[in-house]
Design a protein around this motif. Structure first.
Motif, PDB file in Angstrom:
ATOM      1  N   ASP A 304       0.815  -1.214   0.000  1.00 39.13           N
ATOM      2  CA  ASP A 304       0.000   0.000   0.000  1.00 39.13           C
ATOM      3  C   ASP A 304       0.847   1.260   0.000  1.00 39.13           C
ATOM      4  N   GLY A 305       2.162   1.101  -0.092  1.00 38.75           N
ATOM      5  CA  GLY A 305       3.050   2.258  -0.109  1.00 38.75           C
ATOM      6  C   GLY A 305       3.440   2.763   1.263  1.00 38.75           C
ATOM      7  N   LEU A 306       3.046   2.058   2.322  1.00 35.22           N
ATOM      8  CA  LEU A 306       3.457   2.457   3.663  1.00 35.22           C
ATOM      9  C   LEU A 306       4.904   2.048   3.889  1.00 35.22           C
ATOM     10  N   GLU A 307       5.702   2.987   4.369  1.00 34.23           N
ATOM     11  CA  GLU A 307       7.112   2.704   4.619  1.00 34.23           C
ATOM     12  C   GLU A 307       7.359   2.558   6.104  1.00 34.23           C
ATOM     13  N   GLY A 308       8.006   1.467   6.465  1.00 33.13           N
ATOM     14  CA  GLY A 308       8.314   1.205   7.861  1.00 33.13           C
ATOM     15  C   GLY A 308       9.406   2.125   8.379  1.00 33.13           C
ATOM     16  N   PRO A 309       9.619   2.126   9.683  1.00 30.35           N
ATOM     17  CA  PRO A 309      10.648   2.989  10.272  1.00 30.35           C
ATOM     18  C   PRO A 309      12.055   2.523   9.931  1.00 30.35           C
ATOM     19  N   LEU A 310      12.970   3.471   9.909  1.00 31.52           N
ATOM     20  CA  LEU A 310      14.382   3.149   9.722  1.00 31.52           C
ATOM     21  C   LEU A 310      15.008   2.755  11.053  1.00 31.52           C
ATOM     22  N   GLN A 311      16.182   2.159  10.984  1.00 35.34           N
ATOM     23  CA  GLN A 311      16.909   1.837  12.199  1.00 35.34           C
ATOM     24  C   GLN A 311      17.266   3.135  12.941  1.00 35.34           C
ATOM     25  N   SER A 312      17.306   3.070  14.250  1.00 36.71           N
ATOM     26  CA  SER A 312      17.636   4.274  15.025  1.00 36.71           C
ATOM     27  C   SER A 312      19.075   4.720  14.797  1.00 36.71           C
ATOM     28  N   GLU A 313      19.968   3.752  14.553  1.00 34.77           N
ATOM     29  CA  GLU A 313      21.367   4.058  14.263  1.00 34.77           C
ATOM     30  C   GLU A 313      21.749   3.401  12.942  1.00 34.77           C
TER      31      GLU A 313
END
Length: 408
Positions: A304-313
């Motif tokens: 659906d085009g939702l992008e998950g979070p990136l790594q904190s570091e």
């Protein structure tokens, strides 16, 4: 001839109906001039629906009156109050609007003349408005949609319905607030969009009649918008690639997986920028130069085009550095030319380059596979300087070795 009987009083006069009705009557000082010769309204009739009551009375065209007063009371408000003053004696109908459904109301009337004399009151009539519209029979909230929640319901069966009212509250709120009004009885869906991921709401749907009457409430519908994909795990970056940095991460088993986004930055002072999209759980970043470093982050994008979070570091990677420079051991004059020997300082070299300076012309010897060389082009009596460079399998060239001089 009827007897004229005038009564004046500076305070309100309150009369009570029978105990069975429990409804009181109250007149203001303006209404206390009672003229018994004025006609009393007879045969007051009524019709009602959910929110309206229609009154009808016999015409009094030929009487010496100016108009009529109409009074209303209810079980909740038992004191009669003036709700309408009609100044046209030819009028024989009145509709009282915006009433509550399933409610018992009481009405009475009086006529009045130009001197504000009033007649005796009519008989009190009792009217019950129709029951409120029932709730819609079926409704559903569709959950797990990207940035939205969809509501669907079965159109109300009552043809008096003109619209639907949607109310919403977040799960931790106490009160519902109006969200939208949907026109047309047959229009049976609503999409609540521009929501945040994983946002939960409760909804109630009401039907509304043409007269603005609101139905009973639907059951509370609860739904949650789609959550973001999970964080990519196991991200690693190589430190020994020649002119490249290889990335690897755990393959996602997220059911709505579409692809990965790879971000990189070459400095802690610069933001991460998108460098690639891939469906594989690895990526090779071509980075020119030896010993170049970058930091990486990777995310999941769903169908659906939702992008998950990136790594904190971020994870740091680096290209392979230059091979170590060889050590030039000796340069000796022989009968066949100048003989050179050198040794490695690591195990990466696959070939060598020797550079010679001095004399009329410099020379470069390439493609040398061994750790020695014979310069057969050296001229007698000319002093030369020699340097050796190591070349690895990635064609990376080391710094120069120590410089050695020799004369043929």
């Amino acid at each position: 001839m009827k007897k004229l009987h005038l009564i004046f009083c500076s305070v309100s006069l309150t009369l009570f109906l029978s105990a069975c009705s429990g409804v009181s009557q109250q007149f203001t000082a303006k209404e206390v001039l009672l003229n018994e010769s004025l006609p009393k309204i007879e045969q007051l009739k009524s019709l009602s629906d959910m929110s309206n009551v229609a009154l009808e009375w016999e015409p009094l065209y030929n009487e010496n009156i100016k108009g009529f007063y109409i009074y209303r009371a209810s079980e909740a408000e038992p004191t009669f109050k003036l709700v309408e003053t009609i100044t046209n004696k030819f009028q024989t109908h009145f509709v009282d609007t915006k009433l509550e459904p399933s409610t018992k109301y009481f009405y009475k009337m009086k006529s009045f003349n130009d001197q504000n004399h009033i007649s005796e009151e009519s008989d009190v009539i009792e009217i019950m408005t129709d029951v409120r519209l029932p709730a819609i029979s079926y409704a559903q909230a569709l959950t797990n949609l990207a940035n939205k929640i969809k509501l669907v319901w079965r159109p109300h069966s009552d043809l008096r319905v003109n619209a639907y009212i949607i109310e919403r509250k977040e799960s931790d709120e106490s009160k519902f607030k109006k969200l939208a009004q949907i026109k047309n009885r047959l229009n049976a869906e609503y999409i609540d969009d521009d929501l945040k991921p994983n946002q939960s709401f409760d909804y109630i749907i009401y039907a509304q009649s043409f007269d603005g009457v609101i139905s009973e409430a639907s059951a509370v519908l609860s739904a949650t918008s789609k959550a973001l994909p999970p964080v990519v795990e196991g991200l690693s970056a190589s430190i020994d690639g020649s002119n490249k940095i290889s990335l690897q991460w755990n393959e996602s088993n997220y059911k709505d997986f579409s692809y990965y986004k790879v971000y990189a930055t070459s400095s802690t002072f610069l933001p991460y920028t998108l460098v690639a999209k891939t469906q594989s759980n690895h990526y090779e970043d071509a980075v020119g130069g030896a010993g170049k470093s970058k930091s990486y982050k990777v995310s999941i994008v769903d169908i659906d085009g939702l992008e998950g979070p990136l790594q904190s570091e971020g994870v740091s990677g680096q290209t392979l550095g230059l091979p170590s420079a060889p050590s030039l051991i000796s340069a000796k004059s022989t009968s066949e030319g100048i003989s050179l020997e050198w040794s490695d300082n690591d195990d990466r070299a696959v070939e060598y380059i020797v550079k010679r300076t001095g004399g009329e012309k410099a020379a470069v010897f390439k493609g040398i596979k061994n750790k020695n060389m014979l310069d057969t082009n050296a001229l007698p009596g000319v002093e030369y300087s020699y340097e050796v460079y190591a070349i690895d399998s990635g064609n990376l060239q080391s710094e120069a070795s120590n410089k050695v001089k020799a004369k043929q």
